[in-house]
Design a protein around this motif. Structure first.
Motif, PDB file in Angstrom:
ATOM      1  N   LYS A   1      -9.331 -33.038  75.372  1.00  0.00           N
ATOM      2  CA  LYS A   1     -10.616 -34.635  75.422  1.00  0.00           C
ATOM      3  C   LYS A   1      -9.876 -35.198  73.787  1.00  0.00           C
ATOM      4  N   GLN A   2      -9.745 -34.656  72.744  1.00  0.00           N
ATOM      5  CA  GLN A   2      -9.207 -34.903  72.123  1.00  0.00           C
ATOM      6  C   GLN A   2      -8.046 -36.382  71.720  1.00  0.00           C
ATOM      7  N   ILE A   3      -7.178 -35.828  72.843  1.00  0.00           N
ATOM      8  CA  ILE A   3      -5.246 -36.934  72.990  1.00  0.00           C
ATOM      9  C   ILE A   3      -6.140 -37.892  74.730  1.00  0.00           C
ATOM     10  N   GLU A   4      -7.333 -37.279  75.100  1.00  0.00           N
ATOM     11  CA  GLU A   4      -7.748 -38.430  75.723  1.00  0.00           C
ATOM     12  C   GLU A   4      -8.075 -39.663  75.389  1.00  0.00           C
ATOM     13  N   GLU A   5      -8.940 -39.279  74.089  1.00  0.00           N
ATOM     14  CA  GLU A   5     -10.177 -39.920  73.304  1.00  0.00           C
ATOM     15  C   GLU A   5      -8.632 -40.771  72.312  1.00  0.00           C
ATOM     16  N   LEU A   6      -7.442 -40.586  71.682  1.00  0.00           N
ATOM     17  CA  LEU A   6      -6.300 -41.300  71.692  1.00  0.00           C
ATOM     18  C   LEU A   6      -6.006 -41.588  72.509  1.00  0.00           C
ATOM     19  N   LEU A   7      -5.760 -41.519  73.542  1.00  0.00           N
ATOM     20  CA  LEU A   7      -5.040 -42.383  74.761  1.00  0.00           C
ATOM     21  C   LEU A   7      -6.188 -43.762  75.185  1.00  0.00           C
ATOM     22  N   ARG A   8      -7.115 -43.762  74.789  1.00  0.00           N
ATOM     23  CA  ARG A   8      -8.507 -44.247  75.299  1.00  0.00           C
ATOM     24  C   ARG A   8      -7.987 -45.673  74.226  1.00  0.00           C
ATOM     25  N   THR A   9      -8.302 -45.067  73.267  1.00  0.00           N
ATOM     26  CA  THR A   9      -8.208 -46.175  71.598  1.00  0.00           C
ATOM     27  C   THR A   9      -6.886 -46.920  71.650  1.00  0.00           C
ATOM     28  N   ALA A  10      -5.848 -45.897  71.983  1.00  0.00           N
ATOM     29  CA  ALA A  10      -4.648 -46.491  72.101  1.00  0.00           C
ATOM     30  C   ALA A  10      -4.504 -47.303  73.126  1.00  0.00           C
ATOM     31  N   ASP A  11      -5.194 -46.947  74.532  1.00  0.00           N
ATOM     32  CA  ASP A  11      -4.556 -48.672  75.436  1.00  0.00           C
ATOM     33  C   ASP A  11      -6.412 -49.651  74.827  1.00  0.00           C
ATOM     34  N   GLU A  12      -7.293 -49.146  74.533  1.00  0.00           N
ATOM     35  CA  GLU A  12      -7.840 -50.544  73.999  1.00  0.00           C
ATOM     36  C   GLU A  12      -7.187 -50.903  72.424  1.00  0.00           C
ATOM     37  N   GLY A  13      -5.942 -50.743  72.136  1.00  0.00           N
ATOM     38  CA  GLY A  13      -5.220 -51.476  71.666  1.00  0.00           C
ATOM     39  C   GLY A  13      -5.764 -51.161  70.145  1.00  0.00           C
ATOM     40  N   LYS A  14      -6.766 -49.974  69.331  1.00  0.00           N
ATOM     41  CA  LYS A  14      -7.385 -49.801  68.170  1.00  0.00           C
ATOM     42  C   LYS A  14      -6.671 -49.069  67.260  1.00  0.00           C
ATOM     43  N   ILE A  15      -5.843 -47.948  67.920  1.00  0.00           N
ATOM     44  CA  ILE A  15      -5.296 -47.351  66.953  1.00  0.00           C
ATOM     45  C   ILE A  15      -3.708 -47.099  67.250  1.00  0.00           C
ATOM     46  N   LEU A  16      -2.966 -47.277  68.455  1.00  0.00           N
ATOM     47  CA  LEU A  16      -1.740 -47.374  68.320  1.00  0.00           C
ATOM     48  C   LEU A  16      -1.557 -48.220  68.469  1.00  0.00           C
ATOM     49  N   ARG A  17      -1.865 -49.822  68.754  1.00  0.00           N
ATOM     50  CA  ARG A  17      -1.212 -51.028  68.882  1.00  0.00           C
ATOM     51  C   ARG A  17      -0.796 -51.154  67.018  1.00  0.00           C
ATOM     52  N   GLU A  18       0.175 -51.623  67.581  1.00  0.00           N
ATOM     53  CA  GLU A  18       1.136 -52.016  67.627  1.00  0.00           C
ATOM     54  C   GLU A  18       0.947 -53.174  66.366  1.00  0.00           C
TER      55      GLU A  18
END
Lengths: 458, 634
Positions: free
Chosen positions: A202-219
């Motif tokens: 669940k936590q990884i999916e959350e991370l991935l979701r935010t990554a896709d939205e560009g909120k956290i992992l976005r460069e």
């Protein structure tokens, strides 16, 4: 030597109207063919041919970009292996999603300097250049390492560390059950495995979701442009955008309605916070976006504090200067095309000269100086490090996907009643994938965990 | 005073579990071998727990047997209890564990050695090594006998500068009050070896007639025990096993220990050596895990013709009087008589990164070390290294290439690679979690992994090898047959599935697909569709495991394949890391110390980064091209 297949972005980021993902190795053609939608089948394409088509994610049918794909077959390529180059639209979103897709489909992110290394090992590069190859590997690795260290302190790591500790705790318990079967340590049940893995999932999916939205992992460097109304924030934004000729993304945020845009300043990607806010308030001067600026300020890695040189320093500005002096702040003294009314000494009191930039956003004067100052602050003048941030993020996302699929396997295995030592293989590989994101900062050892948590002995 | 006492191909110093395997392997490979021991009555002695096997350790015993070693056969002859552990888990971690009759174990091993051709067993304390021009030439004993040798294997266990400690008492001694070996340790130091100081310990032994077994819980052996050796078919004493007994420490135990901590050498500073975390003394456990209210204690018979019981879980170096109080605070032991006092022992070990993966020392050509001297703990770990050192010593004498077992081929390979590549800062114990390919290193397939190698090097006789090939062929044929056999959703099949709680079939499937269902066993399928050839229980098990876990096995095999090219990339042993441009200083130092034989081994050295490996690879390529060019010109 049979090698695996590697990929990386071959062009400098944020620059140019196209970006190129280079793929090299025995699976290069097949893997790209698997995501390439076109009239021609790449698998049968002749060497040194270019093909037009679309990159599409076969899992969800989503089209990522319109591309040109070049096929170069071994040994007539840079690395002397099969090489495929995918030319996407410029900017970061397209190239990142294409690279990310390839990494999810079993291709490994190239190590720093690895294409050149392969070219050398395969005899494409002259012996005399061996030393140069080594220098390249060393320097690129060092920058990557520094960057990884910086990221290890970042928000993604903070969220990965607890996921990993829950997994290692589970792993240690499983290992104790296996290696000390007669010890009075309760057996891990399938239920415990499922629950732990599902919570991690669940936590990884959350991370991935935010990554896709560009909120956290976005460069990109999270950047806030702040200043009083009419200081020239919006003109600066427009000037920056104009200078780059392209606003790369425009993604509406989900959490606080903050709109972000990414621009490239001399190759360094900047994520500008609350650009809509800046635009809005520029039209209606009365609607001061102070609150919104505050929010943006808290999140920012870089702050551009815009001050109007045509007016004396306002109390609000004094306050801002004081608040921001210990952060990565650049004071942008705007409107130098108009008469100077500002007492500069007040600014210079807290800010060194290389952190004060004079420009006229409206006239487009002095933007180079701003670019230099930004470079100075983050990369000691090196633009390449920005590419690395970006690239390592694509790698992180691929690793998160890998961890996710391992955990899904583990949950399935637990449900099917597969023995615990087999389920362990999946849990361990999830743990390792997450560890790769943290790099050297991972540092935990399973054995340490086992012997510190359990009392074992003869 | 010295005299020449004879010449041998290989001399093995020490007849513990490492030494006996070394000597037997060397002699069986045709080398004239001398086995020297301080005390002939201590051959294959078990100074600590009277048991062999368990997870990872039991795997090693199977591997030794698959290679043609002795430990498996010897424990099969002499066990008093046999249990298969981890049966509720997957096949990779099933593990045999035997309680040994420790006296019979010694006698049986000594007899095997005495009967072995090319092998001479002699009592003598080696005090010096004869080394000329960096090559070992022989050994000198306390009585002045000089033996010449082409290779020497050191398996000194805990005897090197051994020191026994209990409470405030401390004296120079080997295990169980044997003479320690002082001068040999000095000789090693003189030769330039870096030595580490390690510590281990053993619990007290008690008299059977003073135990109140009613207060303990019985732990019997398996009804139909399996055996360690692939050669053992049936053992009469399987029907006459002795149980072990389980009890726990009490609150009183913990109080006594806490009250006497000031007298514990562990805490008073008397002990310098590093002890293993996985084998702590009871005082250590109680201090480190203070919140744990009780600890397990197993009472294990030491043999059929003795009243001595081993008190597992109570390893201690407390003073003798405290030990007795501790014992008597444990339910069932209230009136116990202590026969031997527990103790801690400190000893010298060779820092194992000074060894090649063949277990030959880098410092002295022809000198090998194996067992506890290399920083390990455990009889099985010792024996596993012993057989490899014996094999490589013999092959060196015969001018044959060295034998190294890959990490993907055996726990022996995992252990030796760990030792010589990473070293160890505590006595090293094998755990299944140390293996990255646990599913490939199963208890059941040790013969498939290693018997071809054992045959190739001459330790597995032709008749045994033919039997092995027959097993392999039958297993493969049966797997093929199941792939071809169709199971239709007819009444018979559906009834079988219903009986084991598996979902009914929708379509016709082959036997392999059906057997992959967790609920379905090979025997169920065989009932519906019997094998065409006769299969032993072992073979059936093999068919079932290979089919059931294909998915996982394949995954690990792919990993092995991916890393294989790194393992195959050799590094010349004369490489000078100092001059390699671009290598980080830390990497240079570590690589120069370990001197890895392959890029794979280099990658496992801590502190060597992927960038260092890339640079090393580029350098090697450069080196190869320059060498090739020079050869073409020259």
């Amino acid at each position: 030597m049979v090698e695996d297949t590697i990929a990386a972005v071959a062009t400098a980021l944020g620059e140019g109207s196209i970006a190129v993902v280079r793929v090299s190795g025995p699976e290069a053609v097949d893997t790209v063919a698997g995501v390439f939608r076109s009239k021609t089948d790449l698998r049968s394409a002749a060497s040194h041919t270019v093909h037009y088509g679309w990159i599409r994610d076969p899992e969800n049918e989503q089209v990522l970009d319109e591309v040109l794909v070049t096929v170069m077959r071994a040994p007539r390529s840079f690395t002397a292996e099969d090489v495929v180059e995918v030319s996407t639209h410029g900017g970061m979103v397209a190239v990142k999603s294409v690279l990310g897709l390839l990494l999810r489909r079993g291709i490994r992110m190239a190590e720093p300097g690895e294409f050149t290394k392969r070219a050398f090992l395969n005899g494409r590069i002259d012996l005399a250049q061996a030393e140069a190859v080594i220098d390249l590997i060393r320097s690129k690795s060092e920058r990557a390492f520094q960057l990884a260290r910086k990221q290890a302190e970042g928000s993604v790591s903070k969220r990965i560390v607890p996921i990993r500790s829950s997994l290692i705790e589970l792993l240690a318990h499983v290992e104790v059950n296996i290696d000390y079967p007669e010890h009075d340590v309760a057996e891990v049940t399938a239920g415990v495995i499922r629950d732990t893995c599902q919570s991690a999932l669940k936590q990884i999916e959350e991370l991935l979701r935010t990554a896709d939205e560009g909120k956290i992992l976005r460069e990109g460097i999270v950047t806030a442009i702040v200043g009083r109304p009419n200081a020239g924030k919006s003109s600066l934004l427009n000037a920056l955008a104009r200078e780059n000729k392209a606003i790369v993304t425009d993604i509406p945020g989900t959490t606080r309605d903050i709109v972000e845009e990414t621009i490239s300043l001399g190759g360094i990607p900047l994520r500008l916070l609350d650009t809509a806010g800046i635009r809005e308030t520029s039209d209606v001067v009365e609607r001061i976006g102070v609150e919104r600026s505050r929010t943006a300020l808290n999140e920012a890695d870089l702050i551009l504090l815009v001050i109007n040189r045509n007016e004396p320093l306002h109390e609000d500005e004094r306050e801002l200067l004081r608040q921001l002096k210990d952060r990565s702040t650049i004071v942008v003294v705007n409107k130098i095309d108009l008469p100077a009314m500002l007492d500069l000494e007040e600014v210079k009191k807290d800010y060194a000269n290389d952190r004060i930039v004079f420009l006229s956003a409206k006239e487009g004067i002095g933007l180079d100086e701003l670019e230099k100052a930004v470079s100075q602050i983050f990369f000691s003048g090196s633009v390449e490090a920005a590419d690395l941030t970006y690239v390592s993020n694509a790698r992180h996302i691929a690793l998160l996907h890998r961890a996710k699929s391992s955990l899904e396997d583990a949950v399935r295995a637990a449900d099917e009643g597969i023995p615990v030592d087999l389920t362990q293989i999946d849990i361990a590989s999830a743990w390792e994938s997450l560890g790769e994101i943290l790099g050297d900062a991972a540092g935990e050892s399973l054995l340490d965990e086992i012997f510190s948590k359990f009392c074992l002995g003869k | 005073m010295g005299y020449h006492a004879g010449d041998y191909d290989v001399i093995v110093i020490g007849a513990g579990h490492a030494g006996v395997e070394s000597a037997l392997a060397s002699a069986r490979m045709g080398c004239e071998t001398l086995l020297l021991t301080i005390n002939l009555d201590m051959v294959a002695f078990m100074p600590c727990n009277p048991s062999v096997g368990g997870p990872a350790k039991g795997h090693v015993v199977r591997e030794i047997d698959a290679l043609g070693g002795e430990m498996g056969r010897n424990i099969d002859k002499t066990f008093i209890q046999m249990r298969m552990l981890n049966t509720g888990k997957g096949p990779a971690v099933h593990a045999l564990r035997a309680q040994a009759d420790k006296f019979l174990y010694q006698h049986a091993m000594k007899e095997t050695i005495e009967k072995q051709d090319h092998l001479t067993l002699r009592q003598g304390m080696v005090e010096d090594l004869i080394v000329e021009d960096g090559k070992v030439r022989g050994v000198v004993t306390k009585t002045g006998a000089e033996y010449g040798a082409k290779a020497v294997v050191l398996t000194t266990g805990t005897y090197l500068r051994g020191k026994v400690i209990m409470g405030e008492l401390m004296y120079e001694s080997g295990p169980n009050n044997q003479q320690p070996s002082i001068k040999l340790s000095e000789a090693l130091r003189r030769l330039g070896f870096q030595l580490a100081r390690f510590k281990t310990g053993t619990p007290p032994r008690v008299h059977q007639d003073t135990i109140d077994f009613d207060k303990t819980e019985i732990q019997p052996g398996d009804d139909k025990p399996k055996y360690f050796s692939y050669e053992t078919e049936y053992m009469e004493h399987s029907q006459n096993q002795l149980p072990c007994w389980l009890t726990y420490t009490s609150e009183e135990t913990h109080r006594i220990i806490n009250d006497n901590l000031h007298r514990a050498p562990m805490f008073s500073g008397l002990i310098e050596g590093t002890g293993p975390r996985y084998c702590p003394s009871i005082e250590d456990k109680i201090v480190r895990f203070a919140d744990k209210p009780k600890h397990q204690i197993f009472l294990e018979p030491e043999g059929r013709n003795t009243k001595e019981y081993y008190v597992q879980g109570l390893s201690t170096s407390m003073p003798e009087d405290v030990q007795l109080n501790i014992l008597r605070s444990i339910p069932g032991l209230e009136k116990v008589e202590m026969m031997r006092t527990g103790y801690a022992i400190e000893y010298d070990a060779v820092v194992p990164t000074q060894l090649w993966p063949t277990l030959e020392t880098k410092l002295v050509d022809g000198l090998f070390t194996a067992g506890q001297i290399n920083g390990t703990s455990g009889y099985e770990e010792a024996a596993g290294q012993g057989i490899m050192a014996g094999i490589n010593a013999a092959r060196k004498v015969k001018g044959e290439s060295p034998v190294i077992i890959d990490r993907s081929k055996g726990y022996i390979g995992v252990m030796i690679d760990d030792l010589v590549t990473k070293g160890t800062n505590e006595p090293y114990r094998l755990l299944t979690s140390r293996a990255e390919y646990r599913l490939l290193l199963r208890h059941d397939n040790a013969d498939l992994r290693l018997t071809p190698l054992g045959y190739e090097i001459g330790l597995i006789p032709e008749s045994r090898y033919q039997k092995f090939l027959d097993k392999k062929t039958r297993v493969e044929a049966e797997i093929e047959r199941l792939k071809e056999t169709k199971f239709r959703p007819d009444e018979e099949v559906q009834a079988m599935l219903a009986a084991c709680g598996s979902a009914p079939l929708q379509n016709t499937v082959d036997g392999v697909t059906l057997l992959r269902r967790p609920e379905v066993s090979y025997d169920m399928l065989a009932k519906l569709s019997p094998a065409l050839v006769e299969l032993s229980e072992d073979m059936k098990e093999q068919v079932e495991i290979q089919i059931k876990y294909t998915g996982y096995i394949e995954k690990q095999l792919q990993q092995v394949e991916r890393l294989e090219k790194m393992e195959k990339k050799r590094i010349p042993d004369n490489i000078d890391y100092e001059i390699i441009h671009g290598l980080a200083t830390e990497a240079k130092q570590k690589l120069a110390k370990v001197r890895p034989l392959s890029l794979g081994q280099a990658s496992r050295i801590s502190g060597v980064t992927p960038a260092d490996l890339s640079i090393l690879l580029v350098h090697l390529e450069h080196y190869n091209r320059v060498t090739a060019a020079a050869a073409a010109q020259g």
